[in-house]
Design a protein around this motif. Structure first.
Motif, PDB file in Angstrom:
ATOM      1  N   LEU A  19       0.824  -1.224   0.000  1.00  6.35           N
ATOM      2  CA  LEU A  19       0.000   0.000   0.000  1.00  6.35           C
ATOM      3  C   LEU A  19       0.857   1.273   0.000  1.00  6.35           C
ATOM      4  O   LEU A  19       0.297   2.380  -0.061  1.00  6.35           O
ATOM      5  CB  LEU A  19      -0.917   0.034   1.228  1.00  6.35           C
ATOM      6  CG  LEU A  19      -2.048  -0.990   1.309  1.00  6.35           C
ATOM      7  CD1 LEU A  19      -2.868  -0.769   2.583  1.00  6.35           C
ATOM      8  CD2 LEU A  19      -2.961  -0.903   0.097  1.00  6.35           C
ATOM      9  N   ALA A  20       2.175   1.127   0.074  1.00  7.35           N
ATOM     10  CA  ALA A  20       3.027   2.320   0.198  1.00  7.35           C
ATOM     11  C   ALA A  20       2.745   3.365  -0.897  1.00  7.35           C
ATOM     12  O   ALA A  20       2.701   4.563  -0.606  1.00  7.35           O
ATOM     13  CB  ALA A  20       4.495   1.916   0.222  1.00  7.35           C
ATOM     14  N   PRO A  21       2.486   2.952  -2.153  1.00 11.00           N
ATOM     15  CA  PRO A  21       2.258   3.981  -3.189  1.00 11.00           C
ATOM     16  C   PRO A  21       1.000   4.824  -2.946  1.00 11.00           C
ATOM     17  O   PRO A  21       0.869   5.908  -3.511  1.00 11.00           O
ATOM     18  CB  PRO A  21       2.106   3.159  -4.486  1.00 11.00           C
ATOM     19  CG  PRO A  21       2.697   1.815  -4.183  1.00 11.00           C
ATOM     20  CD  PRO A  21       2.509   1.586  -2.717  1.00 11.00           C
ATOM     21  N   ALA A  22       0.080   4.339  -2.112  1.00  9.36           N
ATOM     22  CA  ALA A  22      -1.163   5.088  -1.882  1.00  9.36           C
ATOM     23  C   ALA A  22      -0.884   6.440  -1.232  1.00  9.36           C
ATOM     24  O   ALA A  22      -1.621   7.414  -1.437  1.00  9.36           O
ATOM     25  CB  ALA A  22      -2.122   4.274  -1.009  1.00  9.36           C
ATOM     26  N   ARG A  23       0.181   6.506  -0.431  1.00  6.95           N
ATOM     27  CA  ARG A  23       0.500   7.753   0.289  1.00  6.95           C
ATOM     28  C   ARG A  23       0.669   8.942  -0.669  1.00  6.95           C
ATOM     29  O   ARG A  23       0.347  10.077  -0.321  1.00  6.95           O
ATOM     30  CB  ARG A  23       1.788   7.504   1.104  1.00  6.95           C
ATOM     31  CG  ARG A  23       2.152   8.592   2.058  1.00  6.95           C
ATOM     32  CD  ARG A  23       3.334   8.152   2.916  1.00  6.95           C
ATOM     33  NE  ARG A  23       4.027   9.294   3.486  1.00  6.95           N
ATOM     34  CZ  ARG A  23       3.696   9.847   4.645  1.00  6.95           C
ATOM     35  NH1 ARG A  23       2.739   9.349   5.371  1.00  6.95           N
ATOM     36  NH2 ARG A  23       4.372  10.904   5.089  1.00  6.95           N
ATOM     37  N   ALA A 302     -10.329  -4.766   0.591  1.00  4.46           N
ATOM     38  CA  ALA A 302      -9.715  -5.935   1.247  1.00  4.46           C
ATOM     39  C   ALA A 302      -8.236  -5.668   1.511  1.00  4.46           C
ATOM     40  O   ALA A 302      -7.699  -6.043   2.567  1.00  4.46           O
ATOM     41  CB  ALA A 302      -9.895  -7.182   0.380  1.00  4.46           C
ATOM     42  N   SER A 303      -7.560  -4.999   0.570  1.00  8.09           N
ATOM     43  CA  SER A 303      -6.135  -4.716   0.782  1.00  8.09           C
ATOM     44  C   SER A 303      -5.961  -3.656   1.876  1.00  8.09           C
ATOM     45  O   SER A 303      -4.986  -3.684   2.638  1.00  8.09           O
ATOM     46  CB  SER A 303      -5.473  -4.266  -0.522  1.00  8.09           C
ATOM     47  OG  SER A 303      -5.963  -2.995  -0.900  1.00  8.09           O
ATOM     48  N   PRO A 378      -4.089   2.835   6.700  1.00 11.64           N
ATOM     49  CA  PRO A 378      -2.930   2.313   5.969  1.00 11.64           C
ATOM     50  C   PRO A 378      -2.705   2.985   4.625  1.00 11.64           C
ATOM     51  O   PRO A 378      -1.678   2.762   3.998  1.00 11.64           O
ATOM     52  CB  PRO A 378      -3.288   0.837   5.774  1.00 11.64           C
ATOM     53  CG  PRO A 378      -4.779   0.803   5.762  1.00 11.64           C
ATOM     54  CD  PRO A 378      -5.229   1.920   6.671  1.00 11.64           C
ATOM     55  N   LEU A 379      -3.648   3.828   4.173  1.00 13.70           N
ATOM     56  CA  LEU A 379      -3.437   4.469   2.874  1.00 13.70           C
ATOM     57  C   LEU A 379      -2.369   5.559   2.953  1.00 13.70           C
ATOM     58  O   LEU A 379      -1.759   5.893   1.951  1.00 13.70           O
ATOM     59  CB  LEU A 379      -4.754   5.064   2.339  1.00 13.70           C
ATOM     60  CG  LEU A 379      -5.790   4.045   1.861  1.00 13.70           C
ATOM     61  CD1 LEU A 379      -7.100   4.731   1.494  1.00 13.70           C
ATOM     62  CD2 LEU A 379      -5.273   3.244   0.669  1.00 13.70           C
ATOM     63  N   PHE A 380      -2.163   6.125   4.139  1.00 14.20           N
ATOM     64  CA  PHE A 380      -1.156   7.194   4.197  1.00 14.20           C
ATOM     65  C   PHE A 380      -0.192   7.068   5.375  1.00 14.20           C
ATOM     66  O   PHE A 380       0.793   7.801   5.437  1.00 14.20           O
ATOM     67  CB  PHE A 380      -1.830   8.581   4.207  1.00 14.20           C
ATOM     68  CG  PHE A 380      -2.793   8.775   5.337  1.00 14.20           C
ATOM     69  CD1 PHE A 380      -2.350   9.244   6.561  1.00 14.20           C
ATOM     70  CD2 PHE A 380      -4.140   8.487   5.187  1.00 14.20           C
ATOM     71  CE1 PHE A 380      -3.247   9.418   7.618  1.00 14.20           C
ATOM     72  CE2 PHE A 380      -5.038   8.661   6.222  1.00 14.20           C
ATOM     73  CZ  PHE A 380      -4.586   9.127   7.450  1.00 14.20           C
ATOM     74  N   LEU A 381      -0.456   6.161   6.308  1.00 16.19           N
ATOM     75  CA  LEU A 381       0.468   6.022   7.447  1.00 16.19           C
ATOM     76  C   LEU A 381       1.498   4.935   7.169  1.00 16.19           C
ATOM     77  O   LEU A 381       1.189   3.918   6.549  1.00 16.19           O
ATOM     78  CB  LEU A 381      -0.294   5.657   8.718  1.00 16.19           C
ATOM     79  CG  LEU A 381      -0.933   6.813   9.481  1.00 16.19           C
ATOM     80  CD1 LEU A 381      -1.731   6.273  10.658  1.00 16.19           C
ATOM     81  CD2 LEU A 381       0.126   7.804   9.975  1.00 16.19           C
TER      82      LEU A 381
END
Ligand code: PLP
Length: 397
Positions: A19-23, A302-303, A378-381
């Motif tokens: 999920l790191a790219p979501a940040r 879900a992710s 988890p999208l940005f932390l």
């Protein structure tokens, strides 16, 4: 594990995080670590761009024509469809608008009107529900001459009987983050002949809700929390498709009319979920929410749940090692399957600690009497943000 090893582990987890790219979708303030995605989600680039376009082009140039030439008239339903995808509802069953309090009033009134009889005349509410839910539920009971009762969600299966018309509860407790079993409580309610209204405010956007699979009758939730729709973002309403044309909401405004621009003398509700709209859509805030929801198309719910559990477990590992001997305790379930997106950390100096943390750039909040709430979006932390918070809390004592 030493604090240094914990910090090093965080870096390794960040490197491997899918999920790191979501940040990069978020426009986060410098020098702050933001642990309140459960309260007000942060700004996304998409939300800003969509609002700018709506102001600079649609409002400024298109003006009133945009109601017909643009997407203004349909945007409440279109935004509802994006939310439907996130909460596991069918296309066309969710509408965005109002605030959660008003949305709850509307769906509770619709449910009560549908299911009340001379003997089935009790509205049962989660006693640990968010205060607005309890105020609104009591008011609906009074207005429609029902008896109002409250109990813990865990007691609901025993409390359900042939007198209960409608049950309402939150899927995730706003204090403790405990997840209530939507499937089994809904089934118990149905078994007793009751309809159920779920508040998904602390669930939508952080955990799959599967409202269709769990045969939920009605649901509401906030747009400004994990869905990042911005301050005062529209809420949403879900009504099961088999019920929606059989129920009536109590504010029959022209936006819920079958033909709003026919200006008829009499109200005729639109078919489907549009009948739950009442007045003119708040276009600018709807645009922000609509834009903010783009990130959920790239990163499925879900992710997001997997990422949220990983951050929560990592926090608890840090808590066990570095905080549990210093007067802190956990006010949330340890088991990830029972825990939503935030963690309640308890301490008898919680209020003062919250103030100290905020002044150091760790944005958390305090809930009386002794709760520090820490939401792990988890999208940005990053795991390193969680490790830094644990280190800061350890130093605080
Ligand atoms: C569970 C829950 N329901 C309802 C609300 C109130 O929502 P609104 O202010 O949109 O009416 C909140 C606000 O935080 C909440 O946490």
């Amino acid at each position: 594990m030493s604090l240094n090893s914990y910090l090093a582990q965080a870096d390794a987890l960040d490197t491997a995080n899918p999920l790191a790219p979501a940040r990069a979708h978020f426009d986060l303030p410098a020098n702050q670590k933001y642990f309140l995605g459960n309260s007000l989600g942060p700004l996304t680039h998409a939300a800003r761009n969509v609002v700018s376009e709506a102001v600079d082009s649609e409002w400024k140039t298109g003006l009133v024509r945009t109601w017909h030439d643009g997407d203004w008239f349909d945007i409440a339903a279109a935004t509802g469809n994006k939310i439907a995808h996130i909460i596991g509802a069918p296309h066309g069953s969710v509408i965005a608008g109002d605030s959660t309090s008003i949305a709850l009033f509307k769906v509770l009134a619709a449910a009560v009107q549908k299911n009340t009889t001379a003997t089935r005349n009790v509205l049962l509410c989660d006693i640990n529900n968010f205060p607005t839910d309890r105020y609104v539920a009591r008011s609906v009971a009074d207005l429609f001459h029902l008896r109002y009762e409250e109990c813990a969600v865990s007691e609901m299966p025993q409390r359900l009987n042939a007198h209960i018309a409608v049950v309402t509860a939150s899927m995730i407790d706003f204090r403790s983050a405990e997840i209530h079993d939507v499937a089994s409580i809904t089934e118990s309610a149905h078994h007793a002949g009751a309809l159920i209204v779920w508040d998904l405010a602390h669930a939508a956007g952080i955990i799959p809700c599967d409202v269709e699979r769990h045969r939920v009758d009605f649901a509401v939730g906030c747009g400004y929390k994990y869905m990042n729709g911005g301050p005062g973002a529209p809420a949403f309403m879900y009504v099961a498709p088999h019920l929606v044309n059989e129920v009536h909401q109590p504010i029959p405004g022209w936006f819920g009319h079958d033909a709003p621009f026919a200006f008829e003398d009499t109200y005729r509700p639109a078919q489907g979920i549009s009948r739950f709209s009442s007045g003119t859509t708040n276009i600018l805030s709807m645009k922000a929410l609509h834009g903010a929801l783009q990130v959920f198309e790239e990163f499925p719910i879900a992710s997001i749940r997997t990422g949220s559990i990983a951050l929560g477990n990592f926090f608890i590992a840090g808590f066990d090692e570095h905080l549990s001997q210093s007067g802190f305790s956990l006010g949330s379930p340890r088991e990830s399957k029972a825990r939503g997106g935030h963690i309640a950390l308890l301490h008898n100096r919680a209020e003062a600690l919250t103030t100290e943390l905020i002044s150091d750039g760790f944005i958390v909040d305090f809930r009386p009497p002794n709760v520090i709430r820490i939401a792990l979006s988890p999208l940005f932390l990053r795991f390193s943000d969680v490790a830094a918070l644990i280190a800061r809390l350890r130093d605080a004592i």
